[in-house]
Design a protein around this motif. Structure first.
Motif, PDB file in Angstrom:
ATOM      1  N   GLU A   1      -8.130   2.491  -5.815  1.00 29.81           N
ATOM      2  CA  GLU A   1      -8.860   1.751  -4.783  1.00 29.81           C
ATOM      3  C   GLU A   1      -8.064   1.713  -3.483  1.00 29.81           C
ATOM      4  O   GLU A   1      -6.842   1.580  -3.488  1.00 29.81           O
ATOM      5  CB  GLU A   1      -9.143   0.328  -5.253  1.00 29.81           C
ATOM      6  CG  GLU A   1      -9.947  -0.495  -4.243  1.00 29.81           C
ATOM      7  CD  GLU A   1     -10.315  -1.863  -4.778  1.00 29.81           C
ATOM      8  OE1 GLU A   1     -11.184  -1.921  -5.663  1.00 29.81           O
ATOM      9  OE2 GLU A   1      -9.726  -2.862  -4.316  1.00 29.81           O
ATOM     10  N   GLU A   2      -8.786   1.818  -2.362  1.00 25.64           N
ATOM     11  CA  GLU A   2      -8.145   1.826  -1.066  1.00 25.64           C
ATOM     12  C   GLU A   2      -8.531   0.608  -0.241  1.00 25.64           C
ATOM     13  O   GLU A   2      -9.502  -0.088  -0.536  1.00 25.64           O
ATOM     14  CB  GLU A   2      -8.531   3.095  -0.289  1.00 25.64           C
ATOM     15  CG  GLU A   2      -8.007   4.377  -0.911  1.00 25.64           C
ATOM     16  CD  GLU A   2      -8.265   5.574  -0.028  1.00 25.64           C
ATOM     17  OE1 GLU A   2      -9.210   5.526   0.796  1.00 25.64           O
ATOM     18  OE2 GLU A   2      -7.505   6.555  -0.122  1.00 25.64           O
ATOM     19  N   GLY A   3      -7.748   0.376   0.774  1.00 23.94           N
ATOM     20  CA  GLY A   3      -8.031  -0.666   1.738  1.00 23.94           C
ATOM     21  C   GLY A   3      -7.454  -0.261   3.080  1.00 23.94           C
ATOM     22  O   GLY A   3      -6.737   0.731   3.190  1.00 23.94           O
ATOM     23  N   GLU A   4      -7.765  -1.026   4.113  1.00 24.27           N
ATOM     24  CA  GLU A   4      -7.274  -0.715   5.451  1.00 24.27           C
ATOM     25  C   GLU A   4      -5.900  -1.327   5.701  1.00 24.27           C
ATOM     26  O   GLU A   4      -5.650  -2.471   5.315  1.00 24.27           O
ATOM     27  CB  GLU A   4      -8.248  -1.240   6.512  1.00 24.27           C
ATOM     28  CG  GLU A   4      -9.353  -0.289   6.874  1.00 24.27           C
ATOM     29  CD  GLU A   4     -10.065  -0.711   8.141  1.00 24.27           C
ATOM     30  OE1 GLU A   4     -10.452   0.172   8.926  1.00 24.27           O
ATOM     31  OE2 GLU A   4     -10.247  -1.921   8.357  1.00 24.27           O
TER      32      GLU A   4
ATOM     33  N   TYR B   1       0.831  -1.196   0.000  1.00 27.92           N
ATOM     34  CA  TYR B   1       0.000   0.000   0.000  1.00 27.92           C
ATOM     35  C   TYR B   1       0.872   1.255   0.000  1.00 27.92           C
ATOM     36  O   TYR B   1       2.020   1.220   0.461  1.00 27.92           O
ATOM     37  CB  TYR B   1      -0.900   0.018   1.234  1.00 27.92           C
ATOM     38  CG  TYR B   1      -1.983  -1.041   1.228  1.00 27.92           C
ATOM     39  CD1 TYR B   1      -3.305  -0.694   0.984  1.00 27.92           C
ATOM     40  CD2 TYR B   1      -1.685  -2.381   1.489  1.00 27.92           C
ATOM     41  CE1 TYR B   1      -4.307  -1.656   0.987  1.00 27.92           C
ATOM     42  CE2 TYR B   1      -2.673  -3.349   1.492  1.00 27.92           C
ATOM     43  CZ  TYR B   1      -3.980  -2.985   1.238  1.00 27.92           C
ATOM     44  OH  TYR B   1      -4.961  -3.939   1.240  1.00 27.92           O
TER      45      TYR B   1
ATOM     46  N   MET C   1      -6.979   4.094   6.187  1.00 22.96           N
ATOM     47  CA  MET C   1      -7.198   3.767   4.778  1.00 22.96           C
ATOM     48  C   MET C   1      -5.979   4.194   3.963  1.00 22.96           C
ATOM     49  O   MET C   1      -5.400   5.261   4.197  1.00 22.96           O
ATOM     50  CB  MET C   1      -8.443   4.479   4.249  1.00 22.96           C
ATOM     51  CG  MET C   1      -9.742   4.050   4.924  1.00 22.96           C
ATOM     52  SD  MET C   1     -10.077   2.277   4.745  1.00 22.96           S
ATOM     53  CE  MET C   1     -10.369   2.168   2.974  1.00 22.96           C
TER      54      MET C   1
ATOM     55  N   TRP D   1      -5.707   1.469  12.592  1.00 22.22           N
ATOM     56  CA  TRP D   1      -6.175   1.169  11.236  1.00 22.22           C
ATOM     57  C   TRP D   1      -6.451   2.458  10.475  1.00 22.22           C
ATOM     58  O   TRP D   1      -7.129   3.356  10.987  1.00 22.22           O
ATOM     59  CB  TRP D   1      -7.435   0.320  11.273  1.00 22.22           C
ATOM     60  CG  TRP D   1      -7.210  -1.063  11.797  1.00 22.22           C
ATOM     61  CD1 TRP D   1      -7.492  -1.542  13.038  1.00 22.22           C
ATOM     62  CD2 TRP D   1      -6.622  -2.154  11.076  1.00 22.22           C
ATOM     63  NE1 TRP D   1      -7.121  -2.854  13.140  1.00 22.22           N
ATOM     64  CE2 TRP D   1      -6.589  -3.269  11.958  1.00 22.22           C
ATOM     65  CE3 TRP D   1      -6.127  -2.303   9.777  1.00 22.22           C
ATOM     66  CZ2 TRP D   1      -6.077  -4.503  11.584  1.00 22.22           C
ATOM     67  CZ3 TRP D   1      -5.613  -3.538   9.399  1.00 22.22           C
ATOM     68  CH2 TRP D   1      -5.595  -4.614  10.278  1.00 22.22           C
TER      69      TRP D   1
ATOM     70  N   ARG E   1      -4.094   3.762  -0.196  1.00 26.18           N
ATOM     71  CA  ARG E   1      -4.265   3.355  -1.594  1.00 26.18           C
ATOM     72  C   ARG E   1      -3.485   2.078  -1.885  1.00 26.18           C
ATOM     73  O   ARG E   1      -2.346   1.915  -1.454  1.00 26.18           O
ATOM     74  CB  ARG E   1      -3.803   4.483  -2.522  1.00 26.18           C
ATOM     75  CG  ARG E   1      -3.991   4.186  -4.010  1.00 26.18           C
ATOM     76  CD  ARG E   1      -3.922   5.467  -4.818  1.00 26.18           C
ATOM     77  NE  ARG E   1      -2.699   6.203  -4.585  1.00 26.18           N
ATOM     78  CZ  ARG E   1      -1.567   5.994  -5.272  1.00 26.18           C
ATOM     79  NH1 ARG E   1      -1.523   5.048  -6.204  1.00 26.18           N
ATOM     80  NH2 ARG E   1      -0.499   6.718  -5.035  1.00 26.18           N
ATOM     81  N   LYS E   2      -4.113   1.182  -2.606  1.00 29.13           N
ATOM     82  CA  LYS E   2      -3.470  -0.071  -2.989  1.00 29.13           C
ATOM     83  C   LYS E   2      -2.450   0.215  -4.083  1.00 29.13           C
ATOM     84  O   LYS E   2      -2.801   0.625  -5.187  1.00 29.13           O
ATOM     85  CB  LYS E   2      -4.510  -1.080  -3.466  1.00 29.13           C
ATOM     86  CG  LYS E   2      -5.493  -1.492  -2.366  1.00 29.13           C
ATOM     87  CD  LYS E   2      -6.555  -2.453  -2.873  1.00 29.13           C
ATOM     88  CE  LYS E   2      -7.483  -2.883  -1.740  1.00 29.13           C
ATOM     89  NZ  LYS E   2      -8.551  -3.811  -2.213  1.00 29.13           N
TER      90      LYS E   2
END
Length: 209
Positions: free
Chosen positions: A117-120, A63, A107, A105, A109-110
């Motif tokens: 798209e993002e993720g934790e 990330y 957010m 945690w 960006r991948k």
């Protein structure tokens, strides 16, 4: 200093007393950490710094380290590296006893996707393997966390640069007392903020220019 000040101002975070702040430039061409002495009504100073590695683009499950203001509070108890090797003979968090600062945690960006798209991720500030990876600091390499040299890890830990809340909690909570070094010399300027920015993005021309 100007970029860190801008991030704090945009985030509505006021500096109400002289304190130390960790500022990280994730620009792939920079990859630097600075310890800033921030004053509410006076000039700021850089008192030290080091190379870092932040999130690497182009690798699956890696990330991009997010930008913003990340408080280090006693809502989360930090921990220490066990110094064990992974399957690649790498001590991912450094040698045994290295401090791991946990910002919770967030957010991000991948880095392996082009659509934003993002993720934790669990945002950490930590050391890395002193034999295999520390010499590579200064380039993007992490899975989203901020990697620092062992010497910087020890300095931040020994002087409690980000530990104002952890020191207060240690007065009543044995878990925090057990975490903090018994030989520490806490600075009266201890703070709680890590600020991450990207000087490349800040220098880029706006769409209207």
């Amino acid at each position: 200093m100007a970029l860190a000040q801008a991030v704090l101002a945009n985030g509505g975070t006021a500096i109400d007393r002289p304190q130390l702040i960790i500022a990280v430039d994730r620009n792939p061409a920079v990859q630097q950490l600075a310890i800033l002495l921030a004053r509410p009504d006076g000039a700021w100073e850089v008192i030290g710094g080091s190379r870092v590695s932040t999130g690497q683009a182009g690798r699956r499950h890696y990330y991009i380290t997010p930008t913003g203001i990340f408080p280090h509070t006693d809502a989360i108890l930090d921990w220490r590296a066990e110094g064990t090797f992974n399957e690649n003979r790498i001590r991912g968090l450094g040698t045994r006893g290295m401090r791991v600062w946990d910002f919770g945690w967030v957010m991000a960006r991948k880095g392996w996707r082009s659509d934003g798209e993002e993720g934790e991720i669990r945002l950490l500030l930590h050391a890395t393997d002193p034999d295999a990876l520390e010499q590579r600091l200064g380039r993007t390499a992490s899975q989203g966390c901020v990697r620092v040299p062992s010497a910087m890890n020890r300095f931040l830990d020994l002087h409690g640069v980000l530990d104002i809340d952890h020191e207060r909690a240690a007065a009543d909570d044995p878990r925090f007392r057990a975490l903090l070094r018994p030989d520490r010399t806490p600075t009266p300027l201890a703070g709680r903020l890590m600020v991450v920015f990207d000087s490349a993005a800040a220098a880029a021309p706006s769409p209207s220019s």
